[in-house]
Design a protein around this motif. Structure first.
Motif, PDB file in Angstrom:
ATOM      1  N   ASN A  60     -15.466  10.699   2.663  1.00  0.00           N
ATOM      2  CA  ASN A  60     -15.182  11.460   1.438  1.00  0.00           C
ATOM      3  C   ASN A  60     -16.277  12.456   1.084  1.00  0.00           C
ATOM      4  OD1 ASN A  60     -12.664  10.371   0.894  1.00  0.00           O
ATOM      5  ND2 ASN A  60     -13.559   8.548  -0.057  1.00  0.00           N
TER       6      ASN A  60
ATOM      7  N   THR B 202       0.805  -1.230   0.000  1.00  0.00           N
ATOM      8  CA  THR B 202       0.000   0.000   0.000  1.00  0.00           C
ATOM      9  C   THR B 202       0.834   1.273   0.000  1.00  0.00           C
ATOM     10  OG1 THR B 202      -0.092   0.077   2.425  1.00  0.00           O
ATOM     11  CG2 THR B 202      -1.840  -1.159   1.291  1.00  0.00           C
TER      12      THR B 202
ATOM     13  N   CYS C 262      -4.442   7.926   4.787  1.00  0.00           N
ATOM     14  CA  CYS C 262      -3.635   8.951   4.139  1.00  0.00           C
ATOM     15  C   CYS C 262      -4.480  10.214   3.900  1.00  0.00           C
ATOM     16  CB  CYS C 262      -3.077   8.391   2.829  1.00  0.00           C
ATOM     17  SG  CYS C 262      -2.115   9.564   1.903  1.00  0.00           S
ATOM     18  N   ASP C 263      -5.723  10.023   3.471  1.00  0.00           N
ATOM     19  CA  ASP C 263      -6.619  11.169   3.239  1.00  0.00           C
ATOM     20  C   ASP C 263      -6.899  11.921   4.538  1.00  0.00           C
ATOM     21  OD1 ASP C 263      -6.732  10.574   0.598  1.00  0.00           O
ATOM     22  OD2 ASP C 263      -8.708   9.615   0.655  1.00  0.00           O
TER      23      ASP C 263
ATOM     24  N   ASN D  31      -5.545   4.145   1.952  1.00  0.00           N
ATOM     25  CA  ASN D  31      -5.870   5.416   1.298  1.00  0.00           C
ATOM     26  C   ASN D  31      -6.682   6.328   2.224  1.00  0.00           C
ATOM     27  OD1 ASN D  31      -4.576   4.470  -0.957  1.00  0.00           O
ATOM     28  ND2 ASN D  31      -6.445   3.894  -2.049  1.00  0.00           N
TER      29      ASN D  31
ATOM     30  N   LYS E 178      -3.941  14.075   5.178  1.00  0.00           N
ATOM     31  CA  LYS E 178      -3.938  15.259   4.302  1.00  0.00           C
ATOM     32  C   LYS E 178      -4.933  16.312   4.805  1.00  0.00           C
ATOM     33  CE  LYS E 178      -2.543  12.857   0.093  1.00  0.00           C
ATOM     34  NZ  LYS E 178      -3.071  12.109  -1.050  1.00  0.00           N
TER      35      LYS E 178
ATOM     36  N   TRP F 265       2.663   2.383   2.446  1.00  0.00           N
ATOM     37  CA  TRP F 265       2.923   2.901   3.790  1.00  0.00           C
ATOM     38  C   TRP F 265       4.213   2.289   4.335  1.00  0.00           C
ATOM     39  CZ3 TRP F 265       0.248   6.139   7.372  1.00  0.00           C
ATOM     40  CH2 TRP F 265      -0.917   6.727   6.861  1.00  0.00           C
TER      41      TRP F 265
ATOM     42  N   TYR G  83     -15.666   4.814   4.312  1.00  0.00           N
ATOM     43  CA  TYR G  83     -14.825   5.622   3.419  1.00  0.00           C
ATOM     44  C   TYR G  83     -15.670   6.616   2.619  1.00  0.00           C
ATOM     45  CZ  TYR G  83     -11.845   1.561   4.399  1.00  0.00           C
ATOM     46  OH  TYR G  83     -11.162   0.556   5.016  1.00  0.00           O
TER      47      TYR G  83
ATOM     48  N   ARG H  17       2.194   8.770   3.894  1.00  0.00           N
ATOM     49  CA  ARG H  17       2.129   7.324   4.127  1.00  0.00           C
ATOM     50  C   ARG H  17       3.253   6.833   5.039  1.00  0.00           C
ATOM     51  NH1 ARG H  17      -1.663   4.589   0.245  1.00  0.00           N
ATOM     52  NH2 ARG H  17      -2.639   6.390  -0.694  1.00  0.00           N
TER      53      ARG H  17
ATOM     54  N   ILE I  97      -5.518  -1.720   0.847  1.00  0.00           N
ATOM     55  CA  ILE I  97      -5.336  -0.497   0.066  1.00  0.00           C
ATOM     56  C   ILE I  97      -6.424   0.553   0.337  1.00  0.00           C
ATOM     57  CG2 ILE I  97      -6.437  -1.400  -2.045  1.00  0.00           C
ATOM     58  CD1 ILE I  97      -3.393   0.981  -1.891  1.00  0.00           C
ATOM     59  N   ASN I  98      -7.666   0.117   0.519  1.00  0.00           N
ATOM     60  CA  ASN I  98      -8.730   1.106   0.742  1.00  0.00           C
ATOM     61  C   ASN I  98      -8.581   1.778   2.108  1.00  0.00           C
ATOM     62  OD1 ASN I  98      -9.956   0.549  -1.748  1.00  0.00           O
ATOM     63  ND2 ASN I  98     -10.941  -1.266  -0.868  1.00  0.00           N
TER      64      ASN I  98
ATOM     65  N   SER J 209       0.175  11.919   5.816  1.00  0.00           N
ATOM     66  CA  SER J 209      -0.151  12.347   4.454  1.00  0.00           C
ATOM     67  C   SER J 209       0.885  11.800   3.461  1.00  0.00           C
ATOM     68  CB  SER J 209      -0.212  13.880   4.379  1.00  0.00           C
ATOM     69  OG  SER J 209       1.086  14.421   4.499  1.00  0.00           O
TER      70      SER J 209
END
Ligand SMILES: [Fe+2]
Length: 316
Positions: free
Chosen positions: A306, A102, A181-182, A178, A185, A104, A302, A125, A174-175, A123
């Motif tokens: 979002n 992923t 990470c979001d 992400n 950010k 990270w 998720y 990873r 992976i989901n 942000s």
């Protein structure tokens, strides 16, 4: 990283908007910023037999319970990582596998980090991990003369058991990777005050993000749809799967969920996940939680994050 990753205590003007307000000072915890020597490579050869034994005791006590109740993402991640049950994991053998899946990496640090540094790392990873373990002489030495909770079930200080046993397996998905990470950010955008809101509102919005993090990736549950049983030794006999790392690294919290879900205890409620409620709901660091929010699925979580980022941009 620490059970609670984000600390915002200074500005309180908008606190009245929150529900479930409980004073929750983390007195005495050492916090490292960008200008401190916060990176601290793991010296694996110096890990003592006693430290390995503490790891083994914590891990083995939870192993079967988690096999039955932890979420799909956790079980698959744990299976694919070299996280031993009888001794400390070695960061340099775990991290490259996560990176390969992923992107990270695990970054060994000295302890709790300031929000800005924490978000900046996330942000990019980079997942901060510590190699100190609760109840060990090293832990006691670090907190000599300071009254800090240091028991089997829970410690507010970052510890390797929570960071690696609790969090690392999820970073293989992976989901999930992400999503985390979001969040990093978003946290960084809030702190940098890209919308010019001022310190009171920055802190208020960070507290919203802190609540969200707490009730999701630290203490969240997801509905048990039966699909994960193929990865378990024993079928999950409650309505929930555990995906919160704060629960996963605590035997007492996991047993509490089992007992409440089976009607053997009324200590905690199970509430449907509602992001507006979650961001406005405070929590207590040091007690078994009085509630858990249940998402229908990880993809619902998720999606909800979002689609509702404006909740973290309260303008006053
Ligand atoms: Fe954590």
């Amino acid at each position: 990283m620490a059970i609670n990753h984000i600390m915002t205590e200074d500005y309180t003007k908008y606190d009245y908007l929150f529900r479930n307000i409980i004073p929750n000072a983390i007195g005495g915890i050492r916090i490292y910023g960008k200008n401190d020597p916060y990176q601290k490579p793991q010296k694996y050869s110096e890990v003592t037999n006693l430290e390995n034994k503490i790891w083994e005791d914590l891990f083995v006590k939870l192993e079967l319970l988690l096999n039955q109740y932890a979420s799909r993402e956790y079980l698959i991640g744990l299976r694919t990582l070299p996280i031993p049950n009888d001794r400390f994991p070695e960061f340099k053998t775990v991290s490259p596998l996560i990176e390969n899946s992923t992107g990270w990496v695990l970054v060994p640090v000295a302890g709790f980090l300031e929000e800005e540094l924490f978000f900046e790392m996330n942000s990019k990873r980079m997942f901060p991990v510590t190699d100190i373990i609760r109840q060990s002489p090293r832990f006691k030495k670090k907190y000599e003369g300071i009254n800090i909770q240091n028991d089997e079930g829970y410690t507010p200080e970052p510890d390797i058991f929570h960071d690696v046993q609790g969090h690392a397996p999820f970073l293989m998905n992976i989901n999930y990777a992400n999503f985390l990470c979001d969040m990093g950010k978003l946290g960084l955008e809030i702190i940098k005050d890209e919308k010019g809101l001022g310190q009171e509102l920055i802190d208020h919005n960070l507290k919203r993000l802190q609540n969200f993090a707490w009730w999701t990736y630290e203490f969240g549950l997801v509905k048990n749809n039966g699909e994960t049983d193929k990865f378990r030794r024993k079928a999950n006999d409650i309505d929930y799967e555990i995906y919160g790392a704060g629960i996963i690294s605590s035997y007492d919290e996991t047993k509490n969920i089992e007992a409440c879900a089976k009607g053997l205890s009324t200590h905690s409620k199970f509430l449907p996940f509602n992001i507006e409620e979650v961001v406005m709901t405070c929590f207590d660091y040091s007690e078994i939680q009085d509630r858990y929010y249940v998402v229908d699925s990880m993809s619902e979580l998720y999606k909800s994050f979002n689609e509702n980022k404006d909740l973290f941009w309260y303008l006053g």
